[in-house]
Scaffold this active site. Structure first.
Site, PDB file in Angstrom:
ATOM      1  N   ASP A   1       0.847  -1.207   0.000  1.00 30.19           N
ATOM      2  CA  ASP A   1       0.000   0.000   0.000  1.00 30.19           C
ATOM      3  C   ASP A   1       0.872   1.243   0.000  1.00 30.19           C
TER       4      ASP A   1
ATOM      5  N   SER B   1     -11.631   5.366 -15.572  1.00 30.05           N
ATOM      6  CA  SER B   1     -10.329   4.751 -15.265  1.00 30.05           C
ATOM      7  C   SER B   1     -10.517   3.311 -14.791  1.00 30.05           C
ATOM      8  N   LYS B   2     -11.577   3.034 -14.044  1.00 27.99           N
ATOM      9  CA  LYS B   2     -11.838   1.657 -13.589  1.00 27.99           C
ATOM     10  C   LYS B   2     -12.208   0.770 -14.799  1.00 27.99           C
TER      11      LYS B   2
ATOM     12  N   ASN C   1     -22.129   0.222  -3.789  1.00 27.82           N
ATOM     13  CA  ASN C   1     -21.634   1.103  -2.718  1.00 27.82           C
ATOM     14  C   ASN C   1     -21.487   0.355  -1.393  1.00 27.82           C
TER      15      ASN C   1
ATOM     16  N   THR D   1      -2.841   5.574 -11.142  1.00 27.14           N
ATOM     17  CA  THR D   1      -2.959   4.426 -10.232  1.00 27.14           C
ATOM     18  C   THR D   1      -3.888   3.355 -10.790  1.00 27.14           C
TER      19      THR D   1
ATOM     20  N   HIS E   1     -23.532  13.726 -12.544  1.00 30.81           N
ATOM     21  CA  HIS E   1     -23.952  12.790 -11.488  1.00 30.81           C
ATOM     22  C   HIS E   1     -24.814  11.639 -12.032  1.00 30.81           C
TER      23      HIS E   1
ATOM     24  N   ALA F   1      -6.464   1.818  -5.423  1.00 29.91           N
ATOM     25  CA  ALA F   1      -7.076   2.713  -6.419  1.00 29.91           C
ATOM     26  C   ALA F   1      -7.279   4.089  -5.804  1.00 29.91           C
TER      27      ALA F   1
ATOM     28  N   TYR G   1     -13.427   8.816 -12.725  1.00 29.79           N
ATOM     29  CA  TYR G   1     -13.140   7.645 -11.880  1.00 29.79           C
ATOM     30  C   TYR G   1     -13.618   6.371 -12.567  1.00 29.79           C
TER      31      TYR G   1
ATOM     32  N   THR H   1      -1.591   6.494   0.646  1.00 28.75           N
ATOM     33  CA  THR H   1      -2.053   7.814   0.224  1.00 28.75           C
ATOM     34  C   THR H   1      -2.956   8.361   1.343  1.00 28.75           C
TER      35      THR H   1
ATOM     36  N   THR I   1     -15.958  -1.933 -10.035  1.00 30.73           N
ATOM     37  CA  THR I   1     -17.096  -1.228  -9.453  1.00 30.73           C
ATOM     38  C   THR I   1     -18.326  -1.296 -10.368  1.00 30.73           C
ATOM     39  N   ASP I   2     -19.499  -1.175  -9.788  1.00 28.02           N
ATOM     40  CA  ASP I   2     -20.726  -1.136 -10.596  1.00 28.02           C
ATOM     41  C   ASP I   2     -20.784   0.125 -11.460  1.00 28.02           C
ATOM     42  N   GLU I   3     -19.933   1.131 -11.139  1.00 29.11           N
ATOM     43  CA  GLU I   3     -19.980   2.390 -11.897  1.00 29.11           C
ATOM     44  C   GLU I   3     -19.524   2.219 -13.339  1.00 29.11           C
TER      45      GLU I   3
ATOM     46  N   PRO J   1     -24.492  17.697   3.513  1.00 30.24           N
ATOM     47  CA  PRO J   1     -24.693  18.137   2.122  1.00 30.24           C
ATOM     48  C   PRO J   1     -25.385  17.071   1.274  1.00 30.24           C
TER      49      PRO J   1
HETATM   50  P1  NAD Z   1      -9.998   3.521  -0.361  1.00 31.61           P
HETATM   51  O1  NAD Z   1      -9.852   4.817  -1.073  1.00 31.61           O
HETATM   52  O2  NAD Z   1     -10.542   3.487   1.003  1.00 31.61           O
HETATM   53  O3  NAD Z   1      -8.538   2.811  -0.287  1.00 31.61           O
HETATM   54  C1  NAD Z   1      -7.657   2.775  -1.354  1.00 31.61           C
HETATM   55  C2  NAD Z   1      -6.328   2.212  -0.839  1.00 31.61           C
HETATM   56  O4  NAD Z   1      -5.412   2.120  -1.950  1.00 31.61           O
HETATM   57  C3  NAD Z   1      -5.645   3.093   0.212  1.00 31.61           C
HETATM   58  O5  NAD Z   1      -5.132   2.292   1.254  1.00 31.61           O
HETATM   59  C4  NAD Z   1      -4.522   3.763  -0.561  1.00 31.61           C
HETATM   60  O6  NAD Z   1      -3.407   4.104   0.244  1.00 31.61           O
HETATM   61  C5  NAD Z   1      -4.178   2.680  -1.574  1.00 31.61           C
HETATM   62  N1  NAD Z   1      -3.536   3.214  -2.784  1.00 31.61           N
HETATM   63  C6  NAD Z   1      -3.955   4.271  -3.545  1.00 31.61           C
HETATM   64  N2  NAD Z   1      -3.101   4.470  -4.557  1.00 31.61           N
HETATM   65  C7  NAD Z   1      -2.139   3.516  -4.454  1.00 31.61           C
HETATM   66  C8  NAD Z   1      -0.995   3.187  -5.221  1.00 31.61           C
HETATM   67  N3  NAD Z   1      -0.632   3.906  -6.306  1.00 31.61           N
HETATM   68  N4  NAD Z   1      -0.225   2.136  -4.846  1.00 31.61           N
HETATM   69  C9  NAD Z   1      -0.569   1.404  -3.746  1.00 31.61           C
HETATM   70  N5  NAD Z   1      -1.620   1.687  -2.974  1.00 31.61           N
HETATM   71  C10 NAD Z   1      -2.414   2.716  -3.321  1.00 31.61           C
HETATM   72  O7  NAD Z   1     -10.799   2.578  -1.339  1.00 31.61           O
HETATM   73  P2  NAD Z   1     -11.956   1.529  -1.002  1.00 31.61           P
HETATM   74  O8  NAD Z   1     -13.220   2.246  -0.842  1.00 31.61           O
HETATM   75  O9  NAD Z   1     -11.468   0.613   0.041  1.00 31.61           O
HETATM   76  O10 NAD Z   1     -12.022   0.772  -2.413  1.00 31.61           O
HETATM   77  C11 NAD Z   1     -11.137  -0.332  -2.672  1.00 31.61           C
HETATM   78  C12 NAD Z   1     -11.349  -0.773  -4.108  1.00 31.61           C
HETATM   79  O11 NAD Z   1     -12.707  -1.133  -4.307  1.00 31.61           O
HETATM   80  C13 NAD Z   1     -11.047   0.288  -5.155  1.00 31.61           C
HETATM   81  O12 NAD Z   1     -10.442  -0.345  -6.253  1.00 31.61           O
HETATM   82  C14 NAD Z   1     -12.422   0.845  -5.544  1.00 31.61           C
HETATM   83  O13 NAD Z   1     -12.410   1.311  -6.859  1.00 31.61           O
HETATM   84  C15 NAD Z   1     -13.260  -0.403  -5.394  1.00 31.61           C
HETATM   85  N6  NAD Z   1     -14.691  -0.178  -5.052  1.00 31.61           N
HETATM   86  C16 NAD Z   1     -15.024   0.551  -3.948  1.00 31.61           C
HETATM   87  C17 NAD Z   1     -16.372   0.679  -3.599  1.00 31.61           C
HETATM   88  C18 NAD Z   1     -16.808   1.461  -2.372  1.00 31.61           C
HETATM   89  O14 NAD Z   1     -18.034   1.610  -2.172  1.00 31.61           O
HETATM   90  N7  NAD Z   1     -15.910   1.947  -1.525  1.00 31.61           N
HETATM   91  C19 NAD Z   1     -17.352   0.077  -4.393  1.00 31.61           C
HETATM   92  C20 NAD Z   1     -16.960  -0.621  -5.543  1.00 31.61           C
HETATM   93  C21 NAD Z   1     -15.618  -0.770  -5.842  1.00 31.61           C
HETATM   94  O1  DAU Z   2     -20.925   2.410  -6.747  1.00 31.96           O
HETATM   95  C1  DAU Z   2     -19.651   2.052  -6.265  1.00 31.96           C
HETATM   96  C2  DAU Z   2     -18.856   3.299  -5.963  1.00 31.96           C
HETATM   97  O2  DAU Z   2     -19.425   3.853  -4.782  1.00 31.96           O
HETATM   98  C3  DAU Z   2     -17.381   3.048  -5.785  1.00 31.96           C
HETATM   99  O3  DAU Z   2     -16.841   2.539  -6.977  1.00 31.96           O
HETATM  100  C4  DAU Z   2     -16.644   4.316  -5.360  1.00 31.96           C
HETATM  101  O4  DAU Z   2     -15.296   4.022  -5.077  1.00 31.96           O
HETATM  102  C5  DAU Z   2     -17.310   4.857  -4.105  1.00 31.96           C
HETATM  103  O5  DAU Z   2     -16.725   6.084  -3.744  1.00 31.96           O
HETATM  104  C6  DAU Z   2     -18.818   5.033  -4.320  1.00 31.96           C
HETATM  105  O6  DAU Z   2     -19.077   6.103  -5.263  1.00 31.96           O
HETATM  106  P1  DAU Z   2     -20.296   7.113  -5.059  1.00 31.96           P
HETATM  107  O7  DAU Z   2     -20.033   8.341  -5.828  1.00 31.96           O
HETATM  108  O8  DAU Z   2     -21.599   6.428  -5.279  1.00 31.96           O
HETATM  109  O9  DAU Z   2     -20.143   7.359  -3.459  1.00 31.96           O
HETATM  110  P2  DAU Z   2     -20.254   8.697  -2.571  1.00 31.96           P
HETATM  111  O10 DAU Z   2     -20.237   8.228  -1.141  1.00 31.96           O
HETATM  112  O11 DAU Z   2     -19.241   9.698  -2.978  1.00 31.96           O
HETATM  113  O12 DAU Z   2     -21.690   9.226  -2.925  1.00 31.96           O
HETATM  114  C7  DAU Z   2     -22.851   8.444  -2.725  1.00 31.96           C
HETATM  115  C8  DAU Z   2     -24.043   9.237  -3.232  1.00 31.96           C
HETATM  116  O13 DAU Z   2     -24.257  10.356  -2.350  1.00 31.96           O
HETATM  117  C9  DAU Z   2     -23.844   9.847  -4.602  1.00 31.96           C
HETATM  118  O14 DAU Z   2     -25.109   9.874  -5.269  1.00 31.96           O
HETATM  119  C10 DAU Z   2     -23.383  11.277  -4.325  1.00 31.96           C
HETATM  120  C11 DAU Z   2     -24.120  11.614  -3.041  1.00 31.96           C
HETATM  121  N1  DAU Z   2     -23.421  12.519  -2.093  1.00 31.96           N
HETATM  122  C12 DAU Z   2     -22.119  12.255  -1.782  1.00 31.96           C
HETATM  123  C13 DAU Z   2     -21.460  13.051  -0.886  1.00 31.96           C
HETATM  124  C14 DAU Z   2     -19.997  12.789  -0.534  1.00 31.96           C
HETATM  125  C15 DAU Z   2     -24.121  13.551  -1.516  1.00 31.96           C
HETATM  126  O15 DAU Z   2     -25.306  13.766  -1.786  1.00 31.96           O
HETATM  127  N2  DAU Z   2     -23.466  14.347  -0.605  1.00 31.96           N
HETATM  128  C16 DAU Z   2     -22.145  14.142  -0.269  1.00 31.96           C
HETATM  129  O16 DAU Z   2     -21.589  14.912   0.544  1.00 31.96           O
END
Ligand code: NAD
Ligand code: DAU
Length: 340
Positions: free
Chosen positions: A38, A157-158, A183, A104, A280, A87, A154, A41, A129-131, A209
């Site tokens: 890791d 890139s995924k 999510n 990344t 959005h 990521a 984002y 970051t 991701t589902d995105e 917000p």
């Molecule tokens: P996060 O942002 O919490 O963690 C990302 C981690 O990756 C951190 O520990 C960071 O230090 C590390 N990292 C970033 N750049 C790096 C690099 N260049 N080299 C090595 N390490 C690096 O992310 P998360 O929410 O835990 O998501 C993990 C994975 O799941 C991601 O690939 C994200 O796209 C995917 N994902 C997340 C969600 C979600 O809801 N959080 C949903 C679907 C998919």
């Molecule tokens: O769907 C999977 C994805 O879910 C992952 O791939 C991403 O890594 C993860 O960040 C997440 O993306 P979203 O954009 O859906 O998550 P976020 O928590 O940023 O936002 C969730 C929803 O809420 C989205 O519709 C935007 C809205 N939002 C978000 C924030 C931060 C708000 O209304 N207010 C806020 O302050």
């Protein structure tokens, strides 16, 4: 006894989902060495791994997945699997600047693929991701065989990373797997994402917000349900396949936030509509029937139960939230690892 020949190379394990995966994996497989690679970051928080930090089957290596030499040195030959969580993960940040996301998420993934092939790694599990499917119409569900249609930098890139993973399987015969998760929510999520941000603001009676009209739908899944699915995909998934992991329950942001305020005992007047996120996506909804059919997995934690326990966790860990918000968590590595 930890066997060095049984190892798994996890990237991004100090983040939200990766740290849940590592805590689960280290507990369930005491003979296997889990290497957490890791870059630490802003999203990497070693406090998330405090419970495993000193266990013999866990090792941390600080490094960047784009750095070929660092990955070469850290990834063991013939290791059982690479699991790529690393990521840039926050959509809002990708709108402000996409460069780090391309670096990344795309170049980093390709670097890992090159080295995993060279090292003859068993399996390569890529976390997507589902995105990547883009916004779904009302009542439309994203299945594994639908065309990809990402909207945000984002998600783009995924999507590019997924194509590189599939290309490695097609061209070189690598044993790859891709998961697309909806999510996630749960403990240790960085408080820039909607749920931890809203919980911590509610705890302090601060405005929450709401982007635009707040009627966007997201399909919430508890992070522990997700990592349970990931273990199954890793052990039983068919080579080259993609598996969807979702909560089967898309909810509107405003509805989610109202339940959250009810549980925390705060008034709905905290909800503050702000300018919408650019581009959005309106609705995400993943169809995870293939994962259920092939691997016997389905989510077990209902949204209401999961949200209650998540809120309780943030209430019990107010100091973790404070250190995440103030940036104090960044000095943890130096404090814990200096002199080692
Ligand atoms: P996060 O942002 O919490 O963690 C990302 C981690 O990756 C951190 O520990 C960071 O230090 C590390 N990292 C970033 N750049 C790096 C690099 N260049 N080299 C090595 N390490 C690096 O992310 P998360 O929410 O835990 O998501 C993990 C994975 O799941 C991601 O690939 C994200 O796209 C995917 N994902 C997340 C969600 C979600 O809801 N959080 C949903 C679907 C998919
Ligand atoms: O769907 C999977 C994805 O879910 C992952 O791939 C991403 O890594 C993860 O960040 C997440 O993306 P979203 O954009 O859906 O998550 P976020 O928590 O940023 O936002 C969730 C929803 O809420 C989205 O519709 C935007 C809205 N939002 C978000 C924030 C931060 C708000 O209304 N207010 C806020 O302050």
């Amino acid at each position: 006894m930890v066997r060095k020949d049984m190892s798994i190379f996890v990237t991004g394990g100090a983040g939200f989902i990766g740290s849940q995966f590592i805590r689960d994996r280290v507990a369930q497989n005491p003979d296997e060495l889990v290497i957490n690679f890791d870059a630490l970051t802003y999203a990497g928080n070693l406090e998330n791994l405090e419970s495993v930090a000193n266990l013999p089957n866990y090792r941390l290596v600080k490094g960047d997945i784009c750095d070929e030499q660092a990955v070469l040195a850290a990834m063991p030959d013939d290791c059982g699997a690479v699991v790529n969580f690393a990521a840039e993960s926050h959509v809002d940040r990708s709108i402000l600047s996409a460069k780090e996301f391309v670096k990344t998420n795309v170049l980093g993934t390709q670097t890992l693929l090159n080295i995993a092939r060279h090292k003859r790694v068993g399996r390569f599990l890529h976390i997507s991701t589902d995105e990547v499917g883009g916004s779904m119409e009302p009542n439309q569900w994203f299945t594994e065989d639908m065309p990809l249609n990402p909207s945000s930098p984002y998600a783009a890139s995924k999507t590019a990373a997924e194509h590189m993973v599939r290309a490695a399987a097609h061209t070189f015969g690598m044993d790859v797997l891709i998961t697309r998760t909806s999510n996630n929510y749960g403990p240790y999520q960085f408080p820039e994402k909607l749920l931890p941000l809203a919980i911590s603001n509610a705890m302090q009676g601060k405005p929450i917000p709401v982007y635009g009209d707040g009627l966007q739908e997201r399909d919430w899944i508890h992070v522990a349900d997700n990592t349970r699915a990931l273990m199954l995909v890793l052990s039983k998934g068919r080579p080259g396949e993609t598996y969807h992991i979702g909560g089967k329950n898309p909810l509107r942001n405003l509805d989610v936030l109202k339940v959250l305020l009810q549980i925390t005992g705060q008034p709905e007047s905290l909800l503050t509509h702000v300018t919408d996120r650019l581009g959005h996506d309106r609705r995400y909804a993943v169809d995870c029937s293939k994962t259920h059919r092939e691997l016997g997995w389905q989510p077990e934690i209902s949204f209401e139960e999961g949200l209650r326990s998540t809120i309780a966790w943030y209430q019990d860990h107010a100091e973790w939230v404070e250190r995440a918000k103030s940036g104090e968590y960044k000095t943890y590595y130096e404090r814990m690892y200096s002199g080692r």
